[in-house]
Enzyme design. Structure first.
Site, mmCIF file in Angstrom:
data_model
loop_
_atom_site.group_PDB
_atom_site.id
_atom_site.type_symbol
_atom_site.label_atom_id
_atom_site.label_comp_id
_atom_site.label_asym_id
_atom_site.label_seq_id
_atom_site.Cartn_x
_atom_site.Cartn_y
_atom_site.Cartn_z
ATOM 1 N N TYR A 294 -2.326 0.479 10.444
ATOM 2 C CA TYR A 294 -2.403 -0.023 9.073
ATOM 3 C C TYR A 294 -1.088 0.232 8.339
ATOM 4 O O TYR A 294 -0.537 -0.669 7.701
ATOM 5 C CB TYR A 294 -3.553 0.654 8.336
ATOM 6 N N SER B 224 0.858 -1.193 0.000
ATOM 7 C CA SER B 224 0.000 0.000 0.000
ATOM 8 C C SER B 224 0.884 1.228 0.000
ATOM 9 O O SER B 224 2.039 1.183 0.431
ATOM 10 C CB SER B 224 -0.895 0.012 1.246
#
Length: 241
Positions: A152, A139
């Site tokens: 995250y 990501s």
């Protein structure tokens, strides 16, 4: 168009979003795909659309034995495994002071342990075969941290670091690629329970690109000659900064 050298490709988290797009694109290119996810009904619907080149297998990446069985099933079906695409992930963003510890644990279990389970299951197979290709879907969160993304981003940096370490340790016959998407249309934001994080994400996702943009990046990495290793690709909307 069918590829001249079809591969046996395993895709985790293939029931929606990037995983679904990757699986569908690789089938269109002639690869044999074994698609894994918890929602087997979604995978069966994907198989109906893709045809015989896609085999749906129920998979929970947090279950180490289940991941081993997933890799074993692909070998039973096709005799080998050429690519493992570690895509499964969750993203319940929240501020740390919200203390949503169960959600932190879930991100660690899926985004980090799930990736490691895939590596542990596939690496001995690739080594015995004398070749293979790991592709990790990380990501943009692996490269930047914003409020609500601390855990995250931590898991996605871990995914990046684990994959980079794997690249350095592996025999050159095993290729290793990390793809880091920016804002992509997916169901990930639907798991956000923190109201403030959910509102921020709605505005953030206004510039989202289609999951097939990431699938194209994966296809590019897989299509290179055996002596070319595409190590890292970052793909984000042109308007995302």
């Amino acid at each position: 168009m069918a590829t001249k050298q079809p591969k046996v490709v395993l895709v985790t988290g293939a029931s929606s979003g990037i995983g679904e797009a990757v699986a569908a694109r690789l089938v269109r290119e002639g690869h044999r795909v074994v698609a894994g996810a918890r929602r087997i009904d979604r995978l069966k619907a994907l198989a109906d659309r893709c045809g015989d080149l896609l085999a749906p297998v129920r998979l929970d990446v947090t279950d180490r034995a289940g991941v081993e069985a997933f890799v074993r099933r692909a070998r039973e079906l096709h005799g080998r495994v050429d690519v493992l695409i570690g895509n499964a992930g969750v993203m319940p963003l929240s501020r740390l002071d919200s203390l949503l510890v169960d959600e932190w644990d879930r991100m660690i279990d899926v985004n980090v342990r799930g990736l490691l389970h895939g590596i542990a299951a596939a690496l001995p197979v690739f080594t015995a075969q004398g070749g293979g290709h790991f592709v990790t879907i990380a990501s943009i969160g692996a490269h930047q941290v914003v409020p609500t993304s601390a855990v995250y981003s931590g898991t996605k940096y871990a995914a990046w670091a684990i994959t980079e370490g794997l690249r350095q340790e592996c025999d050159p016959s095993i290729r290793v690629t990390t793809v880091s998407p920016g804002v992509v249309t997916s169901e990930l934001a639907g798991s956000i329970t923190d109201p403030g994080a959910a509102e921020a994400m709605r505005a953030y996702r206004a510039t989202a690109i289609a999951p097939d943009a990431i699938a194209q990046a994966v296809s590019y990495a897989l299509s290179q000659p055996d002596d070319v290793d595409v190590n890292e690709i970052v793909v984000r909307p042109a308007r995302q900064r």
